[in-house]
Design an enzyme around this catalytic site. Sequence first.
Site, PDB file in Angstrom:
ATOM      1  N   SER A 102       0.836  -1.203   0.000  1.00 24.80           N
ATOM      2  CA  SER A 102       0.000   0.000   0.000  1.00 24.80           C
ATOM      3  C   SER A 102       0.867   1.249   0.000  1.00 24.80           C
ATOM      4  CB  SER A 102      -0.859  -0.020   1.266  1.00 24.80           C
ATOM      5  OG  SER A 102      -1.377   1.264   1.557  1.00 24.80           O
ATOM      6  N   TYR A 139      -0.281  -0.520  10.132  1.00 23.91           N
ATOM      7  CA  TYR A 139      -0.623  -1.159   8.864  1.00 23.91           C
ATOM      8  C   TYR A 139       0.513  -0.984   7.858  1.00 23.91           C
ATOM      9  CZ  TYR A 139      -3.181  -1.489   4.344  1.00 23.91           C
ATOM     10  OH  TYR A 139      -3.599  -1.793   3.064  1.00 23.91           O
ATOM     11  N   LYS A 173       2.966  -3.830   6.148  1.00 18.88           N
ATOM     12  CA  LYS A 173       3.078  -3.990   4.700  1.00 18.88           C
ATOM     13  C   LYS A 173       4.547  -3.874   4.265  1.00 18.88           C
ATOM     14  CE  LYS A 173      -1.240  -4.512   3.284  1.00 18.88           C
ATOM     15  NZ  LYS A 173      -1.690  -5.757   2.621  1.00 18.88           N
TER      16      LYS A 173
HETATM   17  N1  LIG Z   1      -8.672  -1.203  -1.431  1.00 18.18           N
HETATM   18  C1  LIG Z   1      -7.686  -0.319  -1.277  1.00 18.18           C
HETATM   19  O1  LIG Z   1      -7.871   0.918  -1.428  1.00 18.18           O
HETATM   20  C2  LIG Z   1      -6.307  -0.811  -0.938  1.00 18.18           C
HETATM   21  C3  LIG Z   1      -5.261   0.110  -0.902  1.00 18.18           C
HETATM   22  C4  LIG Z   1      -3.992  -0.326  -0.591  1.00 18.18           C
HETATM   23  C5  LIG Z   1      -3.789  -1.685  -0.326  1.00 18.18           C
HETATM   24  N2  LIG Z   1      -4.795  -2.580  -0.342  1.00 18.18           N
HETATM   25  C6  LIG Z   1      -4.522  -3.986  -0.039  1.00 18.18           C
HETATM   26  O2  LIG Z   1      -5.108  -4.803  -1.037  1.00 18.18           O
HETATM   27  C7  LIG Z   1      -5.545  -6.039  -0.461  1.00 18.18           C
HETATM   28  C8  LIG Z   1      -6.995  -6.273  -0.773  1.00 18.18           C
HETATM   29  O3  LIG Z   1      -7.743  -5.160  -0.291  1.00 18.18           O
HETATM   30  P1  LIG Z   1      -9.317  -5.160  -0.250  1.00 18.18           P
HETATM   31  O4  LIG Z   1      -9.736  -3.762  -0.460  1.00 18.18           O
HETATM   32  O5  LIG Z   1      -9.846  -6.247  -1.117  1.00 18.18           O
HETATM   33  O6  LIG Z   1      -9.566  -5.519   1.299  1.00 18.18           O
HETATM   34  P2  LIG Z   1     -10.747  -6.406   1.913  1.00 18.18           P
HETATM   35  O7  LIG Z   1     -10.789  -6.074   3.371  1.00 18.18           O
HETATM   36  O8  LIG Z   1     -11.982  -6.245   1.127  1.00 18.18           O
HETATM   37  O9  LIG Z   1     -10.196  -7.898   1.706  1.00 18.18           O
HETATM   38  C9  LIG Z   1      -9.221  -8.467   2.537  1.00 18.18           C
HETATM   39  C10 LIG Z   1      -9.689  -9.880   2.886  1.00 18.18           C
HETATM   40  O10 LIG Z   1      -8.724 -10.503   3.752  1.00 18.18           O
HETATM   41  C11 LIG Z   1      -9.440 -11.328   4.614  1.00 18.18           C
HETATM   42  N3  LIG Z   1      -8.664 -11.678   5.807  1.00 18.18           N
HETATM   43  C12 LIG Z   1      -8.474 -10.928   6.925  1.00 18.18           C
HETATM   44  N4  LIG Z   1      -7.782 -11.632   7.837  1.00 18.18           N
HETATM   45  C13 LIG Z   1      -7.526 -12.842   7.291  1.00 18.18           C
HETATM   46  C14 LIG Z   1      -6.859 -14.007   7.764  1.00 18.18           C
HETATM   47  N5  LIG Z   1      -6.317 -14.054   8.990  1.00 18.18           N
HETATM   48  N6  LIG Z   1      -6.767 -15.077   6.942  1.00 18.18           N
HETATM   49  C15 LIG Z   1      -7.323 -15.037   5.720  1.00 18.18           C
HETATM   50  N7  LIG Z   1      -7.972 -13.959   5.215  1.00 18.18           N
HETATM   51  C16 LIG Z   1      -8.073 -12.874   6.008  1.00 18.18           C
HETATM   52  C17 LIG Z   1     -10.681 -10.530   4.953  1.00 18.18           C
HETATM   53  O11 LIG Z   1     -11.710 -11.400   5.446  1.00 18.18           O
HETATM   54  C18 LIG Z   1     -11.021  -9.895   3.616  1.00 18.18           C
HETATM   55  O12 LIG Z   1     -11.973 -10.659   2.921  1.00 18.18           O
HETATM   56  C19 LIG Z   1      -5.231  -5.946   1.015  1.00 18.18           C
HETATM   57  O13 LIG Z   1      -3.983  -6.572   1.239  1.00 18.18           O
HETATM   58  C20 LIG Z   1      -5.129  -4.467   1.263  1.00 18.18           C
HETATM   59  O14 LIG Z   1      -4.301  -4.206   2.377  1.00 18.18           O
HETATM   60  C21 LIG Z   1      -6.059  -2.169  -0.656  1.00 18.18           C
END
Ligand SMILES: NC(=O)c1ccc[n+]([C@@H]2O[C@H](COP(=O)([O-])OP(=O)(O)OC[C@H]3O[C@@H](n4cnc5c(N)ncnc54)[C@H](O)[C@@H]3O)[C@@H](O)[C@H]2O)c1
Lengths: 322, 322
Positions: free
Chosen positions: B123, B147, B151
């Site tokens: 991120s 966080y 990362k």
């Molecule tokens: N959406 C954004 O703006 C954004 C920005 C920067 C980084 N990210 C990264 O992209 C990735 C996906 O983001 P997203 O928006 O789909 O998030 P999200 O929260 O929708 O999806 C993350 C998933 O991880 C699962 N999870 C949590 N703990 C877990 C565990 N112990 N074991 C297995 N699964 C687990 C959650 O249940 C969830 O379904 C993440 O790594 C997030 O940090 C997202």
Amino acid sequence: MKVLIIGGGGFVGQKLARSLVARGQLDGQAIQSISLVDVVMPASIESAAIAVNSSVCDITDPASIANALDASVTHIFLLAAIVSAHAEEDFDAGMQINMQGVWNVLERARALGSVPKVIFTSSIAVYGGEVPDPITDHSFLNPQGSYGIQKAIGELLLNDYSRKGFVDGRGFRLPTISVRPGKPNRAASSFMSSILREPLNGESAVCPVDDDFLHYYLSPRKCVENLIKGAELAAADLGQNRCMLMPGKTWSIGQLIEALTAVAGPGPAQLIRRESQPDIQRIVKGWRFDFHADKALALGLSADESFQDNVRYYLEDDAPVS
Amino acid sequence: MKVLIIGGGGFVGQKLARSLVARGQLDGQAIQSISLVDVVMPASIESAAIAVNSSVCDITDPASIANALDASVTHIFLLAAIVSAHAEEDFDAGMQINMQGVWNVLERARALGSVPKVIFTSSIAVYGGEVPDPITDHSFLNPQGSYGIQKAIGELLLNDYSRKGFVDGRGFRLPTISVRPGKPNRAASSFMSSILREPLNGESAVCPVDDDFLHYYLSPRKCVENLIKGAELAAADLGQNRCMLMPGKTWSIGQLIEALTAVAGPGPAQLIRRESQPDIQRIVKGWRFDFHADKALALGLSADESFQDNVRYYLEDDAPVS
Ligand SMILES: NC(=O)c1ccc[n+]([C@@H]2O[C@H](COP(=O)([O-])OP(=O)(O)OC[C@H]3O[C@@H](n4cnc5c(N)ncnc54)[C@H](O)[C@@H]3O)[C@@H](O)[C@H]2O)c1
Ligand SMILES: NC(=O)c1ccc[n+]([C@@H]2O[C@H](COP(=O)([O-])OP(=O)(O)OC[C@H]3O[C@@H](n4cnc5c(N)ncnc54)[C@H](O)[C@@H]3O)[C@@H](O)[C@H]2O)c1
């Protein structure tokens, strides 16, 4: 002040302990005790005024840390590590000691709630890869070895545990320490002390690189001074990043040998044998040397004035009495 | 090709799975199966040609990972995480899921010896602190939240496990994804999707910052495209650092609203209520926005052409059918 030196049986730990004993105080207050802990029982240190004790502690084992670290400790010097070649050969040991071990110590401190100062020794090995010169405190950490990765992770943990108020951390990326006393070791950098130490002791040594090979050095004496200054910095002066380069100086092999001759006369330099070693060259030529330790310099840490100092300090502090 | 999406029940994971189903192939070969695993049972995805299955897996538990990941898996999308506000509130959960969990997955892959590709979502939260603008792939990672620290550690682990040949990793620092479908969440960035999504659905939304507030965005559609391109990059093209910024574009709130109006007419923008929220402002004004994703751009990843695309993609891909 109660000081705990983790890795206190090592080279830097022993020198640091002696220096703290000589000073008697830290952060403006008298030192009550110094505990040296290490996975190998640390050599004991003589002290009239301060209680100095040694014990065994393995930072890969949380229970062992709990034994060594209680809420009365005000300053933790976290030096325990296995060095680069070892961490590269034994990946699991490196991860367990250099990464998990650091995390274990920070977790113990957090559980205590006593917010000790934690002074952590990182390394210039956190730098590498395609990052452009010069290397500054704002350069990307792109370690090209497991040791460097583990140190970089230690820095990140130290920063966040500090930001959260669990510890008051400060981390320093040490230059290569030269002249290191003792025996050569298997580190690729070993010759950077050997070519000075052995000739000063009347023995021959091999130099595997050319005269123009540049590297970033600091004497053990300055390193210990900087760690103590680092411990005494005010948290408010550290800003948003608790970790920084420790000042060193960049010298060529030619300059090292000139300094040797200036201090000890022409004899020792004649004991240096030139022998091109492609294996060693391949490793050390990948290392960075163009470092600017601006943050630490602004905070009052310092490097040696000239490499002649490094040679002199070795003779004063470490050379075997003949 | 056997694909495993860890965190496959999440927003990006579900979109990625649908996109892979539609493509049918990855890295030039047919996809045989897609496994969606998540700590919450992932919604199932319809597919005629490819076996898509869902199951529960908790990455904090090595045995649970061992169940989900065997040597037949060729591509792991490692998306599982808890987001910034959650990781900041619950420090232990963040460390266990975002750091230890990533390490657990890499350790399982190493034990298998099958050297899968691992595509990791980092991120832009890894950037922060006193590092000068512009932020590039060579800028120091100085996260100002747990966080971001977690990362950044994930990136370092991915790099070293790749260098050692345990996995073939590639990590991407995602911009803020907008327009994100669904409900507002408690993230400080939530309004960056709400002020577009709610008005497009005929509902009102609050904008807590001024028109000139700048931030770095990418649409969900482009994010998924980039993750797939990222998976297909040749390892040799990645050089000495497997992690990089994912391209995004920096827009002001005023530009977001102009784009909304250009695509959907003047109605929706009138549903945006201005309400200065100092708490939100304090957080988001600390964020960086001057990013240069040179490495990823050179490797063929890309950003949206204009924010009008982000709005259109939302209407095409996600808006509730009315
Ligand atoms: N959406 C954004 O703006 C954004 C920005 C920067 C980084 N990210 C990264 O992209 C990735 C996906 O983001 P997203 O928006 O789909 O998030 P999200 O929260 O929708 O999806 C993350 C998933 O991880 C699962 N999870 C949590 N703990 C877990 C565990 N112990 N074991 C297995 N699964 C687990 C959650 O249940 C969830 O379904 C993440 O790594 C997030 O940090 C997202
Ligand atoms: N000397 C240098 O040139 C240099 C350069 C950069 C960084 N550093 C760092 O400075 C610190 C001190 O270096 P040094 O030269 O004194 O190294 P050293 O090897 O002499 O001392 C390290 C000590 O850590 C101990 N140790 C190893 N595993 C342990 C464990 N599981 N639990 C407890 N103790 C353990 C060792 O027994 C050793 O006594 C280290 O963190 C090192 O990585 C040193």
